[in-house]
Design an enzyme around this catalytic site. Structure first.
Site, PDB file in Angstrom:
ATOM      1  N   ASP A 113      -5.235  -4.258   2.747  1.00 26.18           N
ATOM      2  CA  ASP A 113      -4.944  -2.969   2.143  1.00 26.18           C
ATOM      3  C   ASP A 113      -3.722  -2.379   2.822  1.00 26.18           C
ATOM      4  OD1 ASP A 113      -6.228  -1.040   0.109  1.00 26.18           O
ATOM      5  OD2 ASP A 113      -5.552   0.247   1.752  1.00 26.18           O
ATOM      6  N   GLN A 114      -2.975  -1.626   2.049  1.00 25.66           N
ATOM      7  CA  GLN A 114      -1.779  -0.975   2.579  1.00 25.66           C
ATOM      8  C   GLN A 114      -1.858   0.510   2.287  1.00 25.66           C
ATOM      9  OE1 GLN A 114       2.291  -1.375   0.734  1.00 25.66           O
ATOM     10  NE2 GLN A 114       2.608  -2.491   2.641  1.00 25.66           N
TER      11      GLN A 114
END
Length: 195
Positions: A73-74
């Site tokens: 995830d970013q």
């Protein structure tokens, strides 16, 4: 012990992450993680990225035991405000204009796990310094390279690079959404050799 011949599973709906993972030439499949990605009050961006990467990997590993599962995830943030994917060209223009001349941080987390529990967790940080942008330049960019499905509203691997004064990162693929240098180290520790 999971056999190195067993395909890796990418717990993601991101075509960008799948494209990056394909660069490593390992067999893998993709599964939708189906996790709640809602903000949690008071959660720091780095913690949010780690939580969501872990939640994605664990959700798929629980459904499909016997595989290594990769979640990622970013989270983009500027002055402690989380920047979500713009979602539309109009919102993309406004978000990019709000970032003109500013520094934006990207926390990209990785979690490589099995149904037995978290094995490897990592976080890569990237800092982007936007140049001064005007509405005409941003509007042209959004028309030429739709990126309203990307954190920050740009694609560094394309024309989006023209929006910056500088990018600071240990891993150039982290900003695209999957830090391959860190991932290669994780895969090696898991017994999955690259190359």
């Amino acid at each position: 012990m999971i056999s190195p011949a067993t395909p890796l599973i990418l717990a993601s709906t991101s075509k960008y992450r799948a494209g990056l993972l394909a660069r490593l030439q390992l067999p893998f499949t993709v599964e939708v993680p189906g996790v709640d990605e809602a903000d949690q009050p008071g959660e720091l961006p780095e913690s949010r990225a780690r939580r969501l990467a872990t939640d994605k990997a664990v959700a798929v590993a629980t459904r499909l035991p016997g595989h290594w599962v990769l979640g990622s995830d970013q989270v983009a943030f500027c002055d402690d405000e989380i920047l979500h994917k713009p979602g539309s060209p109009e919102a993309n223009v406004e978000q990019l204009l709000s970032l003109s001349g500013r520094e934006v941080h990207f926390a990209t987390a990785l979690c490589l796990t099995t149904a037995g529990g978290i094995e490897h967790l990592g976080l890569e940080m990237t800092v982007v310094r936007f140049r001064q942008l005007d509405r005409a330049a941003v509007t042209r960019y959004v028309a030429l390279e739709p990126a309203d499905d990307c954190a920050g509203g740009f694609k560094v691997e394309g024309l989006g690079i023209s929006l910056f004064d500088a990018v600071e990162s240990r891993d150039p693929t982290a900003l695209i959404g999957l830090p391959l240098i860190a991932l290669c180290r994780m895969l090696e520790k898991a017994g999955l050799a690259v190359p």
